[in-house]
Design a protein around this motif. Structure first.
Motif, PDB file in Angstrom:
ATOM      1  N   ASP A  26       0.841  -1.192   0.000  1.00 33.63           N
ATOM      2  CA  ASP A  26       0.000   0.000   0.000  1.00 33.63           C
ATOM      3  C   ASP A  26       0.876   1.241   0.000  1.00 33.63           C
ATOM      4  N   ASN A  27       0.541   2.178  -0.858  1.00 34.01           N
ATOM      5  CA  ASN A  27       1.377   3.368  -0.997  1.00 34.01           C
ATOM      6  C   ASN A  27       0.739   4.585  -0.338  1.00 34.01           C
ATOM      7  N   VAL A  28       1.530   5.274   0.459  1.00 31.69           N
ATOM      8  CA  VAL A  28       1.115   6.590   0.941  1.00 31.69           C
ATOM      9  C   VAL A  28       1.812   7.605   0.041  1.00 31.69           C
ATOM     10  N   ILE A  29       1.060   8.177  -0.876  1.00 33.75           N
ATOM     11  CA  ILE A  29       1.648   9.073  -1.863  1.00 33.75           C
ATOM     12  C   ILE A  29       1.283  10.507  -1.515  1.00 33.75           C
ATOM     13  N   PHE A  30       2.301  11.289  -1.165  1.00 32.03           N
ATOM     14  CA  PHE A  30       2.054  12.674  -0.782  1.00 32.03           C
ATOM     15  C   PHE A  30       2.415  13.611  -1.918  1.00 32.03           C
ATOM     16  N   SER A  31       1.735  14.734  -1.939  1.00 34.71           N
ATOM     17  CA  SER A  31       2.119  15.821  -2.822  1.00 34.71           C
ATOM     18  C   SER A  31       1.738  17.117  -2.130  1.00 34.71           C
ATOM     19  N   VAL A  32       2.175  18.225  -2.681  1.00 29.07           N
ATOM     20  CA  VAL A  32       1.837  19.518  -2.091  1.00 29.07           C
ATOM     21  C   VAL A  32       1.393  20.463  -3.189  1.00 29.07           C
ATOM     22  N   ASP A  33       0.252  21.061  -2.966  1.00 24.84           N
ATOM     23  CA  ASP A  33      -0.230  22.090  -3.873  1.00 24.84           C
ATOM     24  C   ASP A  33       0.286  23.424  -3.347  1.00 24.84           C
ATOM     25  N   THR A  34       1.359  23.920  -3.964  1.00 28.61           N
ATOM     26  CA  THR A  34       1.988  25.133  -3.425  1.00 28.61           C
ATOM     27  C   THR A  34       1.100  26.362  -3.584  1.00 28.61           C
ATOM     28  N   ASP A  35       0.236  26.358  -4.592  1.00 28.11           N
ATOM     29  CA  ASP A  35      -0.638  27.517  -4.773  1.00 28.11           C
ATOM     30  C   ASP A  35      -1.580  27.681  -3.590  1.00 28.11           C
ATOM     31  N   GLN A  36      -2.113  26.573  -3.131  1.00 23.98           N
ATOM     32  CA  GLN A  36      -3.104  26.655  -2.054  1.00 23.98           C
ATOM     33  C   GLN A  36      -2.567  26.180  -0.711  1.00 23.98           C
ATOM     34  N   TRP A  55     -12.960   4.745   0.201  1.00 23.73           N
ATOM     35  CA  TRP A  55     -11.653   5.260  -0.168  1.00 23.73           C
ATOM     36  C   TRP A  55     -10.553   4.472   0.537  1.00 23.73           C
ATOM     37  N   SER A  56      -9.423   4.374  -0.130  1.00 25.93           N
ATOM     38  CA  SER A  56      -8.298   3.625   0.441  1.00 25.93           C
ATOM     39  C   SER A  56      -6.999   4.134  -0.157  1.00 25.93           C
ATOM     40  N   LEU A  57      -5.894   3.728   0.423  1.00 24.64           N
ATOM     41  CA  LEU A  57      -4.598   3.984  -0.195  1.00 24.64           C
ATOM     42  C   LEU A  57      -4.474   3.092  -1.410  1.00 24.64           C
ATOM     43  N   PRO A  58      -3.835   3.569  -2.467  1.00 24.00           N
ATOM     44  CA  PRO A  58      -3.639   2.707  -3.627  1.00 24.00           C
ATOM     45  C   PRO A  58      -2.737   1.529  -3.267  1.00 24.00           C
ATOM     46  N   GLY A  59      -3.238   0.339  -3.531  1.00 27.12           N
ATOM     47  CA  GLY A  59      -2.473  -0.845  -3.160  1.00 27.12           C
ATOM     48  C   GLY A  59      -2.701  -1.986  -4.129  1.00 27.12           C
ATOM     49  N   GLY A  65       7.163 -13.647  -8.659  1.00 29.18           N
ATOM     50  CA  GLY A  65       8.367 -13.125  -9.291  1.00 29.18           C
ATOM     51  C   GLY A  65       8.543 -11.633  -9.133  1.00 29.18           C
ATOM     52  N   GLU A  66       7.667 -11.017  -8.363  1.00 31.58           N
ATOM     53  CA  GLU A  66       7.689  -9.567  -8.225  1.00 31.58           C
ATOM     54  C   GLU A  66       8.231  -9.192  -6.853  1.00 31.58           C
ATOM     55  N   SER A  67       9.175  -8.257  -6.797  1.00 35.98           N
ATOM     56  CA  SER A  67       9.655  -7.802  -5.493  1.00 35.98           C
ATOM     57  C   SER A  67       8.644  -6.835  -4.904  1.00 35.98           C
ATOM     58  N   LEU A  68       8.806  -6.559  -3.617  1.00 40.82           N
ATOM     59  CA  LEU A  68       7.883  -5.630  -2.946  1.00 40.82           C
ATOM     60  C   LEU A  68       7.949  -4.257  -3.608  1.00 40.82           C
ATOM     61  N   GLU A  69       9.170  -3.821  -3.871  1.00 40.45           N
ATOM     62  CA  GLU A  69       9.350  -2.502  -4.477  1.00 40.45           C
ATOM     63  C   GLU A  69       8.755  -2.480  -5.888  1.00 40.45           C
ATOM     64  N   ASP A  70       8.956  -3.559  -6.624  1.00 39.31           N
ATOM     65  CA  ASP A  70       8.329  -3.651  -7.951  1.00 39.31           C
ATOM     66  C   ASP A  70       6.828  -3.433  -7.853  1.00 39.31           C
ATOM     67  N   ALA A  71       6.223  -4.099  -6.890  1.00 37.88           N
ATOM     68  CA  ALA A  71       4.771  -3.984  -6.735  1.00 37.88           C
ATOM     69  C   ALA A  71       4.380  -2.549  -6.409  1.00 37.88           C
ATOM     70  N   ALA A  72       5.186  -1.909  -5.558  1.00 42.80           N
ATOM     71  CA  ALA A  72       4.898  -0.517  -5.198  1.00 42.80           C
ATOM     72  C   ALA A  72       4.976   0.384  -6.435  1.00 42.80           C
ATOM     73  N   TYR A  73       5.996   0.171  -7.244  1.00 40.77           N
ATOM     74  CA  TYR A  73       6.136   0.976  -8.473  1.00 40.77           C
ATOM     75  C   TYR A  73       5.011   0.673  -9.458  1.00 40.77           C
ATOM     76  N   ARG A  74       4.622  -0.594  -9.515  1.00 41.09           N
ATOM     77  CA  ARG A  74       3.561  -0.962 -10.449  1.00 41.09           C
ATOM     78  C   ARG A  74       2.270  -0.231 -10.117  1.00 41.09           C
ATOM     79  N   ILE A  75       1.877  -0.281  -8.843  1.00 42.61           N
ATOM     80  CA  ILE A  75       0.605   0.355  -8.487  1.00 42.61           C
ATOM     81  C   ILE A  75       0.697   1.861  -8.695  1.00 42.61           C
TER      82      ILE A  75
END
Lengths: 248, 248
Positions: A26-36, A55-59, A65-75
């Motif tokens: 499951d990915n916690v993906i942050f971003s920042v809207d600098t305007d607001q 609603w949920s975290l994207p997962g 054959g997939e590593s954990l990091e691969d799965a994170a990048y895939r999602i």
DNA sequence: CTAATTATGGTTTTTATTACTATAATTAGG
DNA sequence: CCTAATTATAGTAATAAAAACCATAATTAG
């Protein structure tokens, strides 16, 4: 194969049998809207049970054959087209009963979640809406109820973000490539609260360190004197890599 | 049950099927021998395949109904009788091919390791030797080849220890309850190298913070003036909990 | 044209860090 | 028993960093 034999044998001995797991990422993906000045997290609407329509975290579940990091990048790649990307492992949540698919008191599969922490630039991140369109940035204060234990995972990610901001240059992963010192200061205040040095001191401290390159280009945003656009110089930052607390 | 139906369906679609996992917990247990200034890690000799007869981090596979942390505590309790104990999750290693029990290119079980980081007091930690007696403290410089990817896990744990030492009071989890300021300083130098403030400044900085309580009791260790024994006062430390870098 | 607004470049005061020095209380060795 | 070596302790002076504060520049709003 003695390993296999050993494992089978274990099950018949006195202690309880081993659990079988499905492993999710499951990915916690942050971003920042600098305007607001809003700190944002990416949420998706679940299209299947359990927690259909919540609603949920994207997962995703990890494939063969997939590593954990691969799965994170895939999602991540399925949900967002981003030019920059910062990703690191966050924490693993694996208690029993964290997923309703686990039949209680039975020997069915357990569900474990390895969470990842990601940062993207808001302006450069294009969300990929599938036909059912359940994907959106949510301001941190307005996050709704989440599926599973995702609220807890999000809280953990938020704490990590605040910590990392203090001693690593992750701020430049969420800011646009060119930013004003005000943008940078606003980012720190929105994520960390107001409790650190005032703008003037923040400025001079960072500028003295020498890894913020003044492009000379000026931008005017509403009233007031136009501000210089700066760029983060990763090479010039290198000497500070293992030094604690350069930003606060 | 739609969740299960969904999962089964997934397997028959275009993308590869989900992996099944066994989940292991491996502990990086550190201690410090203050008499000899050695940083120690606990290793056990494997009594089964794979890697039969090789040293490894103490680990176990997670059982039904058992949380990850439960498993970490269980393996710890099997190997060591400790009065104090510090434990936190470290990192999750889950790539394919990290365990030889995974049959290559087949759809058999994957093996994932959730590692934990633990600290105990050397003098108070009693090792539990089973009949085959494969358990020992190893000085960090003398660690032999380890099973699986345990060398990598150990390296990761070592890095965590160095980091935590700088901004959290974990030092007092490995020191005896009563210690001299010299003990404390030695601990920092053995773990971190010599590259920080000299003894005199280290002393005055820490004493000024006020969470080291002088018991008044003196101990003489060989030549020289006897030193005061100090005690860590957790309550007095509380205000510094979220402040970065009080120790260095 | 004037006031309000934002950015910038400082100065001064306070506090913390670093380098260094002096002294106290013990043991080791003759 | 006396002296030197050893370790612990307590401080001071020099230096550097942090915090508080202030003045001015360049723009927009009205």
């Amino acid at each position: 194969m003695p390993g296999r034999a050993q494992r089978k044998a274990t099950k018949s001995l006195s202690h309880p049998p081993l659990a079988d797991f499905k492993v999710g990422v499951d990915n916690v993906i942050f971003s920042v809207d600098t305007d607001q000045n809003r700190l944002l997290v990416l949420l998706v609407m679940r299209q299947e049970e359990p927690f259909f329509g919540q609603w949920s975290l994207p997962g995703t579940l990890v494939r063969h054959g997939e590593s954990l990091e691969d799965a994170a990048y895939r999602i991540l790649a399925e949900k967002i087209r981003a030019r920059n990307l910062y990703l690191e492992q966050l924490y693993t949540f694996g208690g029993p009963d964290r997923d309703p698919r686990e039949a209680p008191d039975s020997y069915g599969d357990r569900y474990l979640s390895v969470s990842y922490f990601a940062l993207v630039r808001y302006a450069e991140a294009e969300l990929i809406a599938d036909r059912v369109s359940g994907i959106a940035w949510y301001s941190l204060e307005q996050v709704p109820d989440l599926a599973f234990d995702h609220k807890q995972i999000l809280e953990y990610g938020h704490r990590r973000l605040r910590n990392k901001l203090e001693y690593s240059p992750v701020a430049f992963e969420v800011l646009p490539e060119l930013f004003t010192l005000s943008d940078l200061y606003q980012l720190y205040t929105t994520v960390l609260g107001e409790n650190f040095s005032d703008y003037s001191n923040f400025r001079s401290r960072l500028l003295k360190l020498g890894f913020l390159e003044d492009t000379g280009v000026k931008v005017s945003r509403g009233a007031g004197r136009p501000a210089s656009l700066y760029r983060f110089d990763a090479e010039a930052f290198a000497p500070y890599k293992d030094k604690p607390m350069v930003f606060i």
